[in-house]
Design a protein around this motif. Structure first.
Motif, PDB file in Angstrom:
ATOM      1  N   HIS A 209      18.129 -32.968  19.723  1.00  0.00           N
ATOM      2  CA  HIS A 209      17.247 -33.365  20.821  1.00  0.00           C
ATOM      3  C   HIS A 209      17.115 -34.870  20.977  1.00  0.00           C
ATOM      4  O   HIS A 209      16.836 -35.363  22.069  1.00  0.00           O
ATOM      5  N   HIS A 210      17.336 -35.647  19.905  1.00  0.00           N
ATOM      6  CA  HIS A 210      17.275 -37.101  20.015  1.00  0.00           C
ATOM      7  C   HIS A 210      18.530 -37.678  20.664  1.00  0.00           C
ATOM      8  O   HIS A 210      18.516 -38.813  21.137  1.00  0.00           O
ATOM      9  N   ARG A 211      19.611 -36.917  20.678  1.00  0.00           N
ATOM     10  CA  ARG A 211      20.887 -37.428  21.185  1.00  0.00           C
ATOM     11  C   ARG A 211      21.269 -36.869  22.553  1.00  0.00           C
ATOM     12  O   ARG A 211      22.158 -37.398  23.204  1.00  0.00           O
ATOM     13  N   VAL A 212      20.608 -35.791  22.973  1.00  0.00           N
ATOM     14  CA  VAL A 212      20.962 -35.177  24.254  1.00  0.00           C
ATOM     15  C   VAL A 212      20.483 -36.040  25.412  1.00  0.00           C
ATOM     16  O   VAL A 212      19.368 -36.566  25.394  1.00  0.00           O
ATOM     17  N   ASP A 213      21.326 -36.181  26.429  1.00  0.00           N
ATOM     18  CA  ASP A 213      20.923 -36.849  27.669  1.00  0.00           C
ATOM     19  C   ASP A 213      20.077 -35.850  28.456  1.00  0.00           C
ATOM     20  O   ASP A 213      20.608 -34.952  29.116  1.00  0.00           O
ATOM     21  N   ALA A 214      18.781 -36.001  28.379  1.00  0.00           N
ATOM     22  CA  ALA A 214      17.870 -35.001  28.944  1.00  0.00           C
ATOM     23  C   ALA A 214      18.023 -34.874  30.454  1.00  0.00           C
ATOM     24  O   ALA A 214      17.886 -33.778  31.006  1.00  0.00           O
ATOM     25  N   SER A 215      18.314 -35.978  31.149  1.00  0.00           N
ATOM     26  CA  SER A 215      18.425 -35.899  32.599  1.00  0.00           C
ATOM     27  C   SER A 215      19.619 -35.045  33.013  1.00  0.00           C
ATOM     28  O   SER A 215      19.518 -34.219  33.929  1.00  0.00           O
ATOM     29  N   LYS A 216      20.747 -35.203  32.323  1.00  0.00           N
ATOM     30  CA  LYS A 216      21.923 -34.401  32.649  1.00  0.00           C
ATOM     31  C   LYS A 216      21.707 -32.941  32.271  1.00  0.00           C
ATOM     32  O   LYS A 216      22.122 -32.022  32.998  1.00  0.00           O
ATOM     33  N   LEU A 217      21.058 -32.716  31.143  1.00  0.00           N
ATOM     34  CA  LEU A 217      20.791 -31.345  30.722  1.00  0.00           C
ATOM     35  C   LEU A 217      19.833 -30.670  31.692  1.00  0.00           C
ATOM     36  O   LEU A 217      19.971 -29.484  32.002  1.00  0.00           O
ATOM     37  N   ARG A 218      18.866 -31.426  32.215  1.00  0.00           N
ATOM     38  CA  ARG A 218      17.913 -30.867  33.167  1.00  0.00           C
ATOM     39  C   ARG A 218      18.627 -30.427  34.460  1.00  0.00           C
ATOM     40  O   ARG A 218      18.331 -29.371  35.022  1.00  0.00           O
ATOM     41  N   VAL A 219      19.582 -31.219  34.916  1.00  0.00           N
ATOM     42  CA  VAL A 219      20.348 -30.848  36.099  1.00  0.00           C
ATOM     43  C   VAL A 219      21.141 -29.566  35.835  1.00  0.00           C
ATOM     44  O   VAL A 219      21.219 -28.671  36.678  1.00  0.00           O
ATOM     45  N   PHE A 220      21.703 -29.468  34.629  1.00  0.00           N
ATOM     46  CA  PHE A 220      22.449 -28.261  34.274  1.00  0.00           C
ATOM     47  C   PHE A 220      21.539 -27.039  34.301  1.00  0.00           C
ATOM     48  O   PHE A 220      21.905 -25.981  34.837  1.00  0.00           O
TER      49      PHE A 220
END
Length: 236
Positions: A209-220
């Motif tokens: 969770h510290h390394r995930v790009d949250a904005s891109k994951l949210r779009v997914f």
């Protein structure tokens, strides 16, 4: 429930727990449409009950990032709107619940994808709480309004605040659903049976969770919700 159905749900629940644990949203958006396709009788209790242990974990893990003011306004509005969600459930025929879940999911995904950046205030908190109280009690899906409010805030703040708001709201919705006869013990049993899948997804999310790009994951997540919501609506 057949073995194949249980296996599919286990995979979906584990994936959804991973996505929400990493990004702060997505569990209900992923699980509710699939559960609606497999067995509409699982909604909304199965989804609500499955999220409680996950949100307990995420709220504790991210507790230092909590937006206490926002969580307070959202929770107050969400609790006030919970009876309205129960009324929506009563007014929706069983055969149409999947259609409601699908339509709500599609609309929420489109709004969340298109919304411009903004700084949330009291009005945004209250509005998100009201919509969440209605949709989550009726369908199990309540994350999109909260994600919309916090989508431009730091990932830790989004994850912790959404988790705390969910916890209070899920408990209130489940209590009301069971008190009025809309909830059944078997639905809790399936959630308990799939708890290892939830735990696996949560554990995996802690690794990244510290390394995930949250904005891109949210779009997914929202794109997946859009597709699955359409499939659910067509399949009704």
């Amino acid at each position: 429930m057949s073995g194949e159905t249980l296996a599919v749900l286990a995979v979906v629940v584990a994936a959804a727990a991973f996505v929400q644990g990493a990004s702060g949203l997505g569990f209900a958006l992923i699980v509710a449409p699939v559960a609606g396709l497999l067995d509409p009788g699982l909604l909304p209790v199965f989804v609500l009950a499955s999220m409680i242990p996950l949100n307990l974990y995420v709220a504790w893990r991210e507790r230092l990032s909590l937006d206490l003011r926002g969580a307070g306004w959202i929770t107050a509005a969400r609790l006030a709107a919970t009876p309205g969600g129960l009324l929506l459930l009563w007014l929706t025929p069983d055969r149409s619940l999947g259609l409601v879940v699908g339509a709500a999911t599609v609309m929420a995904a489109l709004v969340s994808l298109a919304a411009p950046a903004f700084t949330p205030g009291r009005g945004a908190y209250v509005g998100a709480g009201v919509v969440t109280g209605l949709t989550e009690t009726a369908t199990g899906v309540g994350g999109p309004p909260l994600a919309l409010v916090y989508q431009h805030r730091p990932p830790g703040e989004l994850r912790s605040t959404v988790a705390v708001c969910f916890l209070v709201g899920e408990a209130a919705s489940l209590a009301l659903l069971f008190a009025t006869g809309e909830g059944h013990p078997a639905q809790l049993g399936w959630a308990a049976l799939l708890l290892p899948a939830t735990a696996l997804g949560a554990w995996l999310s802690a690794r990244v969770h510290h390394r995930v790009d949250a904005s891109k994951l949210r779009v997914f997540v929202l794109a997946f919700a859009l597709i699955s919501g359409v499939v659910l609506m067509v399949g009704v």
